[in-house]
Design a protein around this motif. Sequence first.
Motif, PDB file in Angstrom:
ATOM      1  N   TRP A 175       0.832  -1.199   0.000  1.00  0.00           N
ATOM      2  CA  TRP A 175       0.000   0.000   0.000  1.00  0.00           C
ATOM      3  C   TRP A 175       0.868   1.250   0.000  1.00  0.00           C
ATOM      4  O   TRP A 175       1.838   1.355   0.740  1.00  0.00           O
ATOM      5  N   ILE A 176       0.490   2.214  -0.827  1.00  0.00           N
ATOM      6  CA  ILE A 176       1.183   3.487  -0.928  1.00  0.00           C
ATOM      7  C   ILE A 176       0.297   4.530  -0.264  1.00  0.00           C
ATOM      8  O   ILE A 176      -0.889   4.649  -0.609  1.00  0.00           O
ATOM      9  N   TYR A 196      -2.584   0.924  -4.189  1.00  0.00           N
ATOM     10  CA  TYR A 196      -1.421   0.127  -4.562  1.00  0.00           C
ATOM     11  C   TYR A 196      -1.329   0.108  -6.075  1.00  0.00           C
ATOM     12  O   TYR A 196      -2.287   0.430  -6.781  1.00  0.00           O
ATOM     13  N   ILE A 197      -0.157  -0.238  -6.586  1.00  0.00           N
ATOM     14  CA  ILE A 197       0.024  -0.300  -8.029  1.00  0.00           C
ATOM     15  C   ILE A 197       0.466  -1.697  -8.431  1.00  0.00           C
ATOM     16  O   ILE A 197       1.025  -2.446  -7.630  1.00  0.00           O
ATOM     17  N   VAL A 218      -0.909   0.140 -13.292  1.00  0.00           N
ATOM     18  CA  VAL A 218      -2.267   0.531 -12.925  1.00  0.00           C
ATOM     19  C   VAL A 218      -2.339   0.649 -11.412  1.00  0.00           C
ATOM     20  O   VAL A 218      -1.821  -0.206 -10.686  1.00  0.00           O
ATOM     21  N   SER A 219      -2.974   1.734 -10.935  1.00  0.00           N
ATOM     22  CA  SER A 219      -3.192   1.882  -9.495  1.00  0.00           C
ATOM     23  C   SER A 219      -4.611   1.449  -9.161  1.00  0.00           C
ATOM     24  O   SER A 219      -5.529   1.573  -9.977  1.00  0.00           O
ATOM     25  N   TYR A 220      -4.771   0.915  -7.951  1.00  0.00           N
ATOM     26  CA  TYR A 220      -6.056   0.407  -7.481  1.00  0.00           C
ATOM     27  C   TYR A 220      -6.358   0.980  -6.102  1.00  0.00           C
ATOM     28  O   TYR A 220      -5.452   1.114  -5.279  1.00  0.00           O
ATOM     29  N   CYS A 238       2.686   6.606 -12.447  1.00  0.00           N
ATOM     30  CA  CYS A 238       1.469   6.035 -11.883  1.00  0.00           C
ATOM     31  C   CYS A 238       1.267   6.499 -10.440  1.00  0.00           C
ATOM     32  O   CYS A 238       0.173   6.921 -10.056  1.00  0.00           O
ATOM     33  N   ILE A 239       2.318   6.465  -9.653  1.00  0.00           N
ATOM     34  CA  ILE A 239       2.231   6.902  -8.256  1.00  0.00           C
ATOM     35  C   ILE A 239       1.922   8.392  -8.190  1.00  0.00           C
ATOM     36  O   ILE A 239       1.026   8.825  -7.455  1.00  0.00           O
TER      37      ILE A 239
END
Length: 68
Positions: free
Chosen positions: A5-6, A11-12, A21-23, A39-40
């Motif tokens: 987890w970011i 998360y990517i 892809v990020s979710y 992405c981030i």
Amino acid sequence: MNPEWIDDAFYIKKQRWGTWVSYDKEDKPIITSLTEEQCISATRFYLKGRQEGFTESQTYEGVVGGKL
């Protein structure tokens, strides 16, 4: 495998064709990018805008004169 987890918000994951892809926490896709860093960054920008409210956007209308 548990996702990393970011910012405790998303998360990517790298896709088969090399895109990222990020979710969100509900496993819904948010942003698709060509690189992990993009992405981030784009996901953080998007989530901040969603949290704070997006500004009003303007639309422009144009007219072409003459015969086409």
